[in-house]
Design a protein around this motif. Structure first.
Motif, PDB file in Angstrom:
ATOM      1  N   SER A  40     -16.383 -39.281 -21.523  1.00 46.55           N
ATOM      2  CA  SER A  40     -17.779 -39.373 -21.959  1.00 46.55           C
ATOM      3  C   SER A  40     -18.226 -40.829 -21.902  1.00 46.55           C
ATOM      4  O   SER A  40     -17.485 -41.737 -22.306  1.00 46.55           O
ATOM      5  N   GLY A  41     -19.437 -41.061 -21.392  1.00 44.10           N
ATOM      6  CA  GLY A  41     -19.956 -42.411 -21.275  1.00 44.10           C
ATOM      7  C   GLY A  41     -19.518 -43.144 -20.032  1.00 44.10           C
ATOM      8  O   GLY A  41     -19.822 -44.333 -19.864  1.00 44.10           O
ATOM      9  N   LYS A  44     -21.385 -40.515 -15.492  1.00 46.62           N
ATOM     10  CA  LYS A  44     -21.579 -39.336 -14.633  1.00 46.62           C
ATOM     11  C   LYS A  44     -23.031 -38.864 -14.648  1.00 46.62           C
ATOM     12  O   LYS A  44     -23.634 -38.639 -13.586  1.00 46.62           O
ATOM     13  N   SER A  45     -23.604 -38.706 -15.835  1.00 42.00           N
ATOM     14  CA  SER A  45     -24.984 -38.226 -15.925  1.00 42.00           C
ATOM     15  C   SER A  45     -25.966 -39.244 -15.359  1.00 42.00           C
ATOM     16  O   SER A  45     -26.967 -38.882 -14.729  1.00 42.00           O
ATOM     17  N   GLN A  89     -27.761 -30.414 -18.213  1.00 46.10           N
ATOM     18  CA  GLN A  89     -26.842 -30.053 -19.295  1.00 46.10           C
ATOM     19  C   GLN A  89     -27.586 -29.341 -20.420  1.00 46.10           C
ATOM     20  O   GLN A  89     -27.087 -28.392 -21.012  1.00 46.10           O
ATOM     21  N   GLU A 174     -22.728 -31.081 -16.071  1.00 43.25           N
ATOM     22  CA  GLU A 174     -21.942 -30.325 -17.048  1.00 43.25           C
ATOM     23  C   GLU A 174     -22.455 -28.885 -17.188  1.00 43.25           C
ATOM     24  O   GLU A 174     -22.825 -28.443 -18.276  1.00 43.25           O
ATOM     25  N   SER A 177     -20.556 -26.762 -19.980  1.00 38.99           N
ATOM     26  CA  SER A 177     -20.151 -27.449 -21.220  1.00 38.99           C
ATOM     27  C   SER A 177     -20.213 -26.550 -22.447  1.00 38.99           C
ATOM     28  O   SER A 177     -19.471 -26.744 -23.404  1.00 38.99           O
ATOM     29  N   SER A 205     -20.949 -32.784 -12.299  1.00 41.99           N
ATOM     30  CA  SER A 205     -20.172 -33.543 -13.278  1.00 41.99           C
ATOM     31  C   SER A 205     -19.455 -32.557 -14.194  1.00 41.99           C
ATOM     32  O   SER A 205     -20.041 -31.558 -14.618  1.00 41.99           O
ATOM     33  N   HIS A 207     -16.385 -32.131 -17.434  1.00 39.93           N
ATOM     34  CA  HIS A 207     -15.371 -32.617 -18.372  1.00 39.93           C
ATOM     35  C   HIS A 207     -14.037 -31.936 -18.086  1.00 39.93           C
ATOM     36  O   HIS A 207     -12.973 -32.492 -18.366  1.00 39.93           O
ATOM     37  N   TYR A 245      -8.464 -41.474 -17.767  1.00 37.36           N
ATOM     38  CA  TYR A 245      -8.750 -41.038 -19.142  1.00 37.36           C
ATOM     39  C   TYR A 245      -8.016 -41.850 -20.200  1.00 37.36           C
ATOM     40  O   TYR A 245      -8.227 -41.654 -21.394  1.00 37.36           O
TER      41      TYR A 245
END
Length: 251
Positions: A40-41, A44-45, A89, A174, A177, A205, A207, A245
């Motif tokens: 996260s952060g 990607k978005s 998303q 996502e 999600s 994108s 996760h 990660y």
């Protein structure tokens, strides 16, 4: 040689002085299924918002079908964006409206204002709306109130809206999600199937590393707003994933 749809050259994006993306260089070609992965952060978005023209780069250049989108007129930008369908998303559905109206939002890039208003009273293009809802597996929900749908059904409505738009590229932020594992697999299967049968390019994108590996033929790993790796899915190593990660560097 096939020309890329997207080409990023030293692409950077800052928000209030904070770097969201830094010096990205990449090419995305027609027919590819590209997964954007990272914590996260990671950016990607933000990258997806650059690809669909909602955001403009702070530095560098983004070419879409060989055109620098930042330098285009509003009319030229809309011409490009009509070929880019985005699944957000947050879905961006109007919950109080019937499903057919949310699906028909895919026409807004080419409908006039009056036609769009008229369709809210007398829904237009019903056969096409029925056809795309059948493609995504919920034809019986045509006139259902969107707020009454399950999370998975709402995801399918968002996909149907993009199919009505009939873009060359689907950008999905996502898209699974909020779904359980079974619905996530169904949604990813559907996205890939539609792209492969209709010749569309997919940039998604995720996760979920599992679904990125099983449904994308290429992975772009983002960390701290930078591209850590960009290569075929089958060649991405566990060491690269651990670096992506975790804190330990392998470079």
């Amino acid at each position: 040689m096939t020309e890329p749809i997207f080409m990023g050259r030293s692409l950077s994006c800052h928000f209030r002085g904070v770097a969201a993306l830094t010096e990205l260089n990449f090419k995305i070609y027609p027919g590819e299924k590209v997964g954007l992965i990272g914590a996260s952060g990671a950016g990607k978005s933000t990258l997806l918002s650059l690809l669909n023209g909602q955001q403009q780069p702070t530095q560098g250049e983004l070419l879409i079908w060989g055109e620098a989108i930042a330098t285009l007129s509003p009319k030229g930008r809309r011409r490009i964006q009509r070929q880019l369908g985005t699944i957000y998303q947050q879905l961006h559905l109007v919950e109080s409206l019937a499903v057919i109206h949310n699906v028909n939002a895919g026409h807004l890039g080419r409908w006039s204002f009056l036609q769009a208003m008229f369709s809210l009273i007398f829904p237009q293009e019903r056969p096409l709306a029925e056809a795309v809802l059948k493609q995504v597996g919920i034809p019986e929900k045509l006139f259902a109130k969107t707020s009454d749908l399950s999370g998975g059904q709402k995801q399918r409505v968002a996909l149907a809206r993009v199919l009505v738009q009939n873009p060359a590229v689907i950008l999905a932020d996502e898209p699974i999600s909020s779904l359980d594992p079974q619905l996530s697999r169904e949604m990813m299967d559907l996205l890939v199937q539609l792209c492969e049968t209709q010749g569309k390019t997919l940039v998604v994108s995720l996760h979920s590393l599992e679904f990125a590996r099983s449904h994308c033929d290429r992975l772009i790993g983002l960390k701290g707003g930078k591209i850590l790796f960009d290569q075929p899915t089958t060649t991405v190593s566990e060491a690269q994933i651990n670096h992506l990660y975790g804190e330990q560097s392998i470079y």
